[in-house]
Design a protein around this motif. Structure first.
Motif, PDB file in Angstrom:
ATOM      1  N   SER A  30    -197.025 -55.114  -1.701  1.00 51.00           N
ATOM      2  CA  SER A  30    -198.440 -55.512  -1.832  1.00 51.00           C
ATOM      3  C   SER A  30    -199.190 -55.422  -0.511  1.00 51.00           C
ATOM      4  CB  SER A  30    -198.553 -56.949  -2.334  1.00 51.00           C
ATOM      5  OG  SER A  30    -197.938 -57.078  -3.568  1.00 51.00           O
ATOM      6  N   GLU A  76    -200.825 -52.223  -0.632  1.00 52.44           N
ATOM      7  CA  GLU A  76    -201.933 -52.286  -1.604  1.00 52.44           C
ATOM      8  C   GLU A  76    -203.133 -53.006  -0.967  1.00 52.44           C
ATOM      9  OE1 GLU A  76    -202.893 -51.234  -4.389  1.00 52.44           O
ATOM     10  OE2 GLU A  76    -203.789 -52.764  -5.671  1.00 52.44           O
ATOM     11  N   THR A 132    -200.621 -47.536  -9.665  1.00 58.90           N
ATOM     12  CA  THR A 132    -201.367 -46.861  -8.594  1.00 58.90           C
ATOM     13  C   THR A 132    -201.039 -45.377  -8.509  1.00 58.90           C
ATOM     14  OG1 THR A 132    -199.634 -47.440  -7.020  1.00 58.90           O
ATOM     15  CG2 THR A 132    -201.531 -48.933  -7.158  1.00 58.90           C
ATOM     16  N   MET A 188    -202.128 -47.631  -1.356  1.00 63.38           N
ATOM     17  CA  MET A 188    -201.382 -47.303  -2.577  1.00 63.38           C
ATOM     18  C   MET A 188    -202.256 -46.423  -3.456  1.00 63.38           C
ATOM     19  SD  MET A 188    -198.386 -48.823  -2.675  1.00 63.38           S
ATOM     20  CE  MET A 188    -197.923 -49.001  -4.396  1.00 63.38           C
TER      21      MET A 188
END
Ligand code: GUN
Ligand code: ZN
Length: 427
Positions: free
Chosen positions: A249, A252, A280, A257
């Protein structure tokens, strides 16, 4: 146009292998002058349509798509086989000191020649590669690939913290250098650029933010990094980025991503991470020889198949132990069998081969361009000798099916099987 007559291996859209025991591969320019596959199929059916075309006959040999290595470190050739307790001491004791040598142009150029020779000797015709933090290392590798007409994607490593002198870069300059390198190399001939934060712990928030801004500005550039490789690394990322749900994450959260983002390892994942990969369009570069050598863990093939995110094979040299796609495919087979908390999966030889060719191309967003020999694909192909060693000759002559033939090559093959590699741009 030119043509080759031999056994020919390629892949259908569903990933299954198509094999012509006596096939014809016809190569010629497309409307843009690129050397592509113009026709492929059984020799008897095709030959009469190409009567004026010179045919090289290679009896007893197999033509196959050139292998694609989804994650390799060009400057780590001499790091192969460096033992360490785990990833972090391996980086500190061997990898960073070695990579610091690539500030030197002459050294970078010399190693770029060796690196590409070694790839082609092993039948690898395209790679997604890390250079070092020094722009000179990118220029050396790109320049050498361009001379050979290869489709190669690479990037300057971003690492502005937790890195020693000699490899650590400076935040603003590293982003300026990245943008200059994108403008110099991305889309030149067959070359592509990848924005390359080394891994979350070695970039400041500002550097990751800058990388994400460049990714937004250049949407068709690739992104590459490492994620969830080693448990000490995962713990460290949790301390450094407490606001992010997981290690994956973090990427992200910084806009890193998307399709064309390739993350090496992806071992210590939960199903939310796998779902994030899928939603993604990012892809995993599975690096089994590296993960076994450094004791990092086992890629969870069952989880990847169940959730369904893109993945393909990679050597991860110099954490990885071999340039050979045969060694990597065999290691992936072992890893697939290894279920940590549940039964493993038995990867088929066709699937292993696909993960290193057409599947790897799909992970890069280059399906139909490389990694296959269907009409229209760029003509990067290799010629394999299934009798390259006495044992291979015995074993492959007894193969009763395509799966048995491919498994014999995966288990017993190495660079001795690869008699040559043809690069479309150089024909
Ligand atoms: N994580 C950060 N850098 C590296 C590297 O060079 N190799 C591997 N395997 N993992 C890394
Ligand atoms: Zn790596």
């Amino acid at each position: 146009m030119r043509a080759w007559r031999a056994a020919i291996l390629r892949f259908a859209d569903d990933g299954h292998a198509v094999y012509d025991a006596d096939g014809l591969l016809v190569v010629g320019p497309d409307a843009h002058g690129r050397q592509v596959v113009r026709a492929v199929g059984p020799y008897q059916a095709l030959a009469r349509n190409y009567e004026g075309v010179a045919v090289e006959h290679l009896p007893g040999h197999i033509i196959a798509p050139g292998f694609i290595d989804l994650h390799i470190h060009f400057p780590q050739i001499d790091v192969i086989g460096s033992p360490a307790a785990g990833l972090l001491p391996w980086l500190e004791n061997y990898t960073f000191p070695h990579e610091s040598r690539f500030s030197d142009d002459a050294y970078s150029n010399e190693l770029a020649v060796f690196f590409i020779d070694e790839l082609l000797r092993h039948g690898v015709t395209s790679v997604l590669a890390f250079a070092t933090s020094h722009p000179a290392s990118v220029n050396a590798l790109m320049g050498q690939a361009q001379q050979r007409g290869m489709r190669l994607i690479a990037g300057k490593v971003l690492q502005d913290r937790h890195s020693p002198d000699g490899v650590r870069d400076e935040t603003q300059q590293s982003l300026i250098d990245t943008e200059s390198l994108i403008q110099r190399w991305h889309g030149q001939d067959r070359l592509g650029y990848a924005i390359t934060p080394r891994f979350a712990p070695s970039s400041t928030h500002a550097q990751l933010q800058g990388a994400g801004a460049l990714a937004a500005k250049y949407p068709d550039v690739w992104i590459q990094s490492h994620v969830a490789e080693n448990l000490d690394e995962v713990r460290w990322v949790r301390e450094l980025f407490p606001q992010s749900r997981s290690y994956l994450s973090v990427y992200e959260d910084f806009g890193l991503m998307r399709g064309r983002a390739i993350y090496a390892h992806c071992i210590h994942f939960d199903d939310d991470d796998r779902a994030l990969m899928r939603s993604t369009g990012a892809a995993a570069a599975v690096s089994p020889t590296s993960n076994l050598f450094l004791g990092s863990g086992f890629f969870d093939y069952e989880g990847a198949q169940r959730i369904g995110f893109k993945h393909g094979l990679a050597s991860d040299v110099g954490g990885g132990t071999s340039f050979s796609p045969f060694h990597t495919m065999l290691a992936a087979y072992y890893v697939g069998r290894e279920g940590q908390t549940k039964p493993g999966v038995s990867l088929s030889p066709q699937n292993l081969w696909w993960q290193h060719t057409a599947g790897a191309a799909q992970a890069l967003g280059l399906e139909g361009v490389i990694g296959n020999l269907q009409p229209g694909c760029e003509a990067d192909f290799i010629v394999l000798d299934p009798k390259a060693t006495p044992l291979l000759a015995r074993k492959t002559s007894q193969a009763g099916s395509l799966d048995e033939l491919l498994f014999s090559l995966i288990v017993l093959g190495d660079d001795r099987v690869v008699t040559r590699a043809h690069i479309a741009g150089s024909m």
